[in-house]
Scaffold this motif. Structure first.
Motif, PDB file in Angstrom:
ATOM      1  N   CYS A   1      -5.623   4.684  -3.782  1.00  0.00           N
ATOM      2  CA  CYS A   1      -5.921   3.303  -3.375  1.00  0.00           C
ATOM      3  C   CYS A   1      -7.130   2.685  -4.080  1.00  0.00           C
ATOM      4  CB  CYS A   1      -6.182   3.233  -1.879  1.00  0.00           C
ATOM      5  SG  CYS A   1      -4.835   3.794  -0.829  1.00  0.00           S
TER       6      CYS A   1
ATOM      7  N   ASP B   1      -0.184  -0.582  -4.974  1.00  0.00           N
ATOM      8  CA  ASP B   1      -1.365   0.047  -5.586  1.00  0.00           C
ATOM      9  C   ASP B   1      -1.104   1.456  -6.110  1.00  0.00           C
ATOM     10  OD1 ASP B   1      -1.144   1.225  -3.073  1.00  0.00           O
ATOM     11  OD2 ASP B   1      -3.296   1.169  -2.643  1.00  0.00           O
ATOM     12  N   ASN B   2      -0.174   2.168  -5.474  1.00  0.00           N
ATOM     13  CA  ASN B   2       0.151   3.538  -5.925  1.00  0.00           C
ATOM     14  C   ASN B   2       1.464   3.935  -5.281  1.00  0.00           C
ATOM     15  OD1 ASN B   2      -2.281   3.986  -3.670  1.00  0.00           O
ATOM     16  ND2 ASN B   2      -0.457   5.209  -3.298  1.00  0.00           N
TER      17      ASN B   2
ATOM     18  N   HIS C   1       1.851   2.382   3.913  1.00  0.00           N
ATOM     19  CA  HIS C   1       0.909   3.494   4.062  1.00  0.00           C
ATOM     20  C   HIS C   1       1.182   4.226   5.375  1.00  0.00           C
ATOM     21  CE1 HIS C   1      -2.918   5.650   4.180  1.00  0.00           C
ATOM     22  NE2 HIS C   1      -3.169   5.235   2.951  1.00  0.00           N
TER      23      HIS C   1
ATOM     24  N   LYS D   1      -5.962  -5.564   3.547  1.00  0.00           N
ATOM     25  CA  LYS D   1      -6.654  -4.542   2.760  1.00  0.00           C
ATOM     26  C   LYS D   1      -6.964  -5.091   1.367  1.00  0.00           C
ATOM     27  CE  LYS D   1      -6.158   0.296   1.282  1.00  0.00           C
ATOM     28  NZ  LYS D   1      -5.397   1.539   1.517  1.00  0.00           N
TER      29      LYS D   1
ATOM     30  N   ASP E   1       0.856  -1.186   0.000  1.00  0.00           N
ATOM     31  CA  ASP E   1       0.000   0.000   0.000  1.00  0.00           C
ATOM     32  C   ASP E   1       0.898   1.244   0.000  1.00  0.00           C
ATOM     33  OD1 ASP E   1      -2.138   1.687   0.226  1.00  0.00           O
ATOM     34  OD2 ASP E   1      -2.878   0.891   2.128  1.00  0.00           O
ATOM     35  N   ASP E   2       1.015   1.890  -1.141  1.00  0.00           N
ATOM     36  CA  ASP E   2       1.803   3.140  -1.281  1.00  0.00           C
ATOM     37  C   ASP E   2       3.309   2.893  -1.431  1.00  0.00           C
ATOM     38  OD1 ASP E   2      -0.705   4.199  -0.742  1.00  0.00           O
ATOM     39  OD2 ASP E   2      -0.042   5.543   0.849  1.00  0.00           O
TER      40      ASP E   2
HETATM   41 CA   LIG Z   1      -2.450   3.002  -1.549  1.00  0.00          CA
END
Ligand SMILES: [Ca+2]
Length: 495
Positions: A102, A269-270, A198, A151, A62-63
């Protein structure tokens, strides 16, 4: 070759067009079709030795940005588990998320579609309407055991839009608990969604755990200050936590004895939660780590420099399982890359964003669309009169420019914005942007100098503008026909 394979290939031809100009497509299509006809008519295609249907283990950070892994040459952050997947499989150097936020990114991964085709699913904190098929459901209907931990799709209302559970699958406490429920003769599809890296971070945790600020390479879109270096150490510490989770997953898979029948995909995801990265269409926001291991199919140690999108993941998984992807998927299966088959190299990927936080008056979105080629990044800001990172009109620092995550780096740049050394970073990261941005990656790999207004780039700008317009039209983008307030009016579903 089975008829379904032929249909799939025809489908792939149509969809491959998404990454090509018309001329490139016509030039390549003949070669491609000749290859297809030869294998089809002469029966020389290799039998599908994966017909037994592999298990799918999809692991998403995540991130987390490219290139923050040892496999990409980062010598500060330690990612032995990711590096092992890359070493035993294929490492992608030019993988891009569909959207640097996200929910939209995860919507695109699960559906294999561009976010603008997914209605509310393009916004953060939204719903993903049930009419859009997701690959775990398709696999489940084909007999797979499906589950997820951590998540999944989101954030948002996972049961909104007519769904009964998270689109990534039913929740389990852990991968090992999930595996206990899967019969030996049944293939599985498991999604592991980490919460790392994140924010929020415990400030100083990176340095306190042994990471050294002098070892950090500060990307040139951020000011080189001790506060920023320490913040990056904290980010790195969380990347390492993700990698430790991945290590546990790999060990669990090995203990189950199913590692040789399992396709493992590891990505994010990003981009990193820093200014100019997450929530932006620059590479720092969209370029993702991606490694795929599939014993007996993917050659170990392969490095792929082709431009691929995370919308390609769903059709890849379905094709690996012997299932024809639903017709509306705009992604293109990566099976030809994974198997080393002859192929046409795609010449572009497309990225976009709609509403991230509710950081603007009227809950307005800040829509962007972009095309990324090998040498150029062209971004169109569809509402250049708005603030790209959120309104500045508030006295609460965390809510100023709300599309930038609150962080020591954000605070440092904002507080020092009148310092001549920091001012250019503030302007670039926080302030309004022109309608068109163009970056020449051959000499500006971090996209710091917008050359859109320079006359010597007018031809390439025109070409990329046309290609972006064409993609928006062909993929049914509601913004292809002008302004719409659809995404402004969607609820911000915080649960
Ligand atoms: Ca994210």
């Amino acid at each position: 070759m089975k008829r379904s394979d032929g249909n799939r290939r025809k489908y792939a031809v149509c969809d491959l067009f998404s990454g090509f100009t018309r001329r490139e497509f016509l030039a390549c299509a003949g070669v491609w079709l000749a290859t297809w006809r030869n294998t089809e008519l002469m029966g020389k295609s290799k039998p599908n030795r994966h017909a037994s249907r592999p298990n799918i283990l999809f692991v998403i950070a995540d991130d987390w940005s490219w290139p923050h892994a040892g496999a990409y040459g980062d010598t500060t952050v330690k990612t032995p588990a990711f590096d092992s997947i890359a070493r035993e499989g294929i490492l992608f150097t030019h993988a891009f998320t569909a959207a640097p936020t996200c929910t939209a990114s995860r919507s695109a991964i699960l559906t294999g579609q561009a976010p603008h085709r997914l209605e509310e699913g393009a916004n953060l904190w939204s719903v993903l309407p049930a009419k859009f098929p997701v690959y775990p459901e398709v696999l489940e209907q084909a007999g797979y055991a499906v589950g997820k931990t951590g998540k999944g799709w989101g954030p948002g209302d996972e049961k909104g839009g007519g769904r009964t559970r998270n689109p990534a699958g039913p929740a389990y406490p852990s991968f090992s608990e999930f595996l206990k429920t899967v019969p030996d003769n049944k293939p599985f599809c498991f999604w592991f969604g980490s919460r790392h890296p994140h924010r929020a971070y415990k400030q100083g945790i990176g340095v306190n755990s042994g990471l050294r600020i002098e070892d950090v390479k500060v990307p040139p879109f951020l000011p080189d200050a001790p506060e920023v270096r320490s913040d990056i150490c904290d980010y790195y510490w969380h990347v390492q936590q993700f990698d430790a989770e991945l290590e546990t997953l790999i060990e669990t898979l090995e203990k189950s004895g199913r590692q040789n029948d399992t396709l493992v995909i590891v990505t994010s995801d990003n981009g990193m939660p820093f200014p100019y990265a997450k929530c932006n269409l620059y590479d720092a926001g969209t370029r993702m780590p991606l490694a795929i291991r599939w014993p007996g199919v993917v050659q170990p140690g392969v490095r792929c420099d082709e431009l691929v999108s995370l919308t390609d993941i769903a059709p890849t998984i379905l094709e690996a399982a012997g299932i024809r992807p639903p017709a509306q998927m705009t992604g293109v299966s990566l099976m030809d890359i994974l198997t080393g088959a002859p192929r046409i190299e795609r010449s572009a990927v497309f990225t976009e964003r709609e509403r991230h936080t509710i950081g603007r008056t009227g809950m307005r979105s800040y829509p962007m669309r972009a095309i990324r080629t090998r040498d150029f990044l062209y971004i169109r800001n569809l509402r250049p009169n708005l603030w790209p990172m959120g309104d500045p009109h508030t006295t609460v620092l965390d809510r100023i420019f709300a599309d930038i995550d609150a962080s020591p780096t954000k605070t440092y740049i904002f507080r020092n914005r009148r310092d001549p050394l920091v001012a250019p970073f503030f302007e670039r990261c926080f302030l309004k942007r022109p309608e068109e941005e163009l970056y020449d990656l051959r000499k500006d790999p971090w996209q710091l100098e917008n050359v859109a207004a320079q006359p010597n780039y007018s031809a390439v700008k025109k070409e990329l503008r046309n290609r972006l317009d064409d993609w928006m039209r062909r993929t049914g983008d509601p913004r292809a026909n002008g302004e719409t307030d659809f995404w402004d009016k969607c609820p911000y579903v915080t649960g």
